[in-house]
Design a protein around this motif. Sequence first.
Motif, short mmCIF file in Angstrom:
data_model
loop_
_atom_site.label_atom_id
_atom_site.label_comp_id
_atom_site.label_asym_id
_atom_site.label_seq_id
_atom_site.Cartn_x
_atom_site.Cartn_y
_atom_site.Cartn_z
N ASP A 207 0.68 -1.26 0.05
CA ASP A 207 0.06 -0.07 0.06
C ASP A 207 0.91 1.30 -0.05
OD1 ASP A 207 -2.12 -1.52 -0.17
OD2 ASP A 207 -2.44 -1.42 2.20
N ILE A 208 1.84 1.47 0.90
CA ILE A 208 2.54 2.53 1.12
C ILE A 208 3.95 1.83 1.20
CG2 ILE A 208 3.16 4.74 2.28
CD1 ILE A 208 0.42 4.60 3.37
N VAL A 247 2.54 4.88 -3.44
CA VAL A 247 1.30 4.76 -2.83
C VAL A 247 0.39 3.91 -3.86
CG1 VAL A 247 -0.93 5.47 -1.89
CG2 VAL A 247 1.32 6.61 -1.13
N ASN A 275 -0.57 9.01 5.11
CA ASN A 275 -2.17 9.00 5.20
C ASN A 275 -2.68 9.81 4.05
OD1 ASN A 275 -2.00 7.10 7.22
ND2 ASN A 275 -2.21 8.62 8.66
N GLN A 278 -2.14 8.59 0.57
CA GLN A 278 -2.86 7.45 0.58
C GLN A 278 -4.46 8.04 0.49
OE1 GLN A 278 -2.37 3.64 0.53
NE2 GLN A 278 -3.98 4.24 -0.73
N ASN A 282 -7.05 6.92 -2.71
CA ASN A 282 -8.15 6.45 -2.42
C ASN A 282 -9.45 7.17 -3.24
OD1 ASN A 282 -6.95 4.54 -1.00
ND2 ASN A 282 -7.64 5.47 0.96
#
Length: 531
Positions: A207-208, A247, A275, A278, A282
């Motif tokens: 994810d990251i 990401v 965050n 991300q 998203n």
Amino acid sequence: MCEEKNDEQMNHQLNLLKKTFSSIQDLIVVIDRDMRIVTSNWKNCDSIPANEKKSNPLCYSCLMQRSEPCGSCKLLEVFATGACRKFEIEDPLDNRTKLIELSPVFDDDDNVIFVVRHAKDISERKSVENILQMREKQQAAVAKLGQEGLAGADLDELMQESVKLVAATLNIEYCRIMKNEDGKPSMVAGVGWEEKYERETEAEKNDIVCYTLYSCEADMIQDNDSQERFDNLSMLKGKGILSGMDVLIGSKEKPFGTMNVHTTQKRVFTKDDMNFVQSVANVLAEALSRKQTEENLKKYTRELEDANYLKVLFTDILTHDLLNPANIIRGFTEQLIIIEDESSKKNLLDKIHKNNEKLIYMIESASKFIKLESIDDIRFEEQDLLPLMKKVIRNFEPEADKKDIELSFVHALEYPSLINPLIEEVVLNLLSNAVKYSPPGGKISINVSDMADKWKIHVADIGPGITDDDKTMIFERFRQADKGSVKGSGLGLAIVKRIVELHGGEVGVDDNPIGRGSVFWFTVKKSLCNP
């Protein structure tokens, strides 16, 4: 004698000043008109060499590490005006942020003879302020992109806007979106990249992933099983890049690609930075999903627009592909409303919940209408209409009570009718609209008229009313009245009309005789055994 008195007074004042700030931990110095430090609490400052503390050093040499006074010396302003000054600097003694306060000391003739310089370390406070400002900036950026995504912005434009916002918000030079197509990544949007660089490595599996290139090998901030993905980072070094973050956009199983953040600064990205990026990814993933859904729906429509089972298929899409996610959103939103304490977030959750409820209602209404459209005839039963109407009215009493609306139902003992249970939806829809558009403290009247072989049911309100032009079209599907009249999904009254037509009845709307509001009505056949 006068000079001796002045010297004695000055020494006395200096002794008082020494006693006053000797216990203070911040660096405090007293400076005379010759810009020399006449006294201080040197013992609390290790940043100044011992040799510079001897005698009476010049303030700009000792404190500012300069060979001459500052260009716009605020100290001289205080001597000239007698007014205090307060400002922030990056202290050259220790490279920390300091709040400098300059305060004048007056003699008996109100002349400024000294200036007290107080340097307070505010580095931690400034650091917290910068973090909070960065978080606010990041949240605003994500909110802006989210609004554009929900508004149906063009996908290419949304991606380009995303990389610009990320680069500006994180204050970095490079940001790009790499699309993974047929195993070969290519850049689809970017800031700072003059060429469309491609990496030969496989798509990221995490994810990251954050990394630095201070040394020959990548120093991982987060664990990564795919270390070979850094084999071709020489291209980054060629651009002078020292730090980066990758990401994932989309799911791990089938990613669209990655968002890459790069900078020539020696930087360790924080959890908030991760965050933020991300969250942007998203938003893009959701927009991509929406785009894919739209394309799938268009494909379904093209392939099945002439098929007889198009309505059945579309109903399934509504009740499963759309209604199920909406119900999931309902569940999570209601749970968050219960546990959230912050009023601003609670207010946003309430808005999400209300709009999601509208979406569910629209989906359910569309599903009902499609099913009704496919029905040519229905089974009728001899049944008393009165219990059915009482049930619907009773169910609306709590909602009416919230608005202090009076529900008046004048009725006979029975209304034998030839009806199908679907007729309950008609009463429910008309009463729902009446409650919805009636003002607080209003009144809704329900009654039934005898029309020989039919019953005519009236629902009267004192709401905004319906214009004559709107009366001719509000019962058509996906048509709504103008501002000031009934608003909605455009399906509720179309469902009413369809059900009444299936019963062989009529439906309409008149102005309320009292001069305000409307009277919606419909007819149903009386029971065959009705005398």
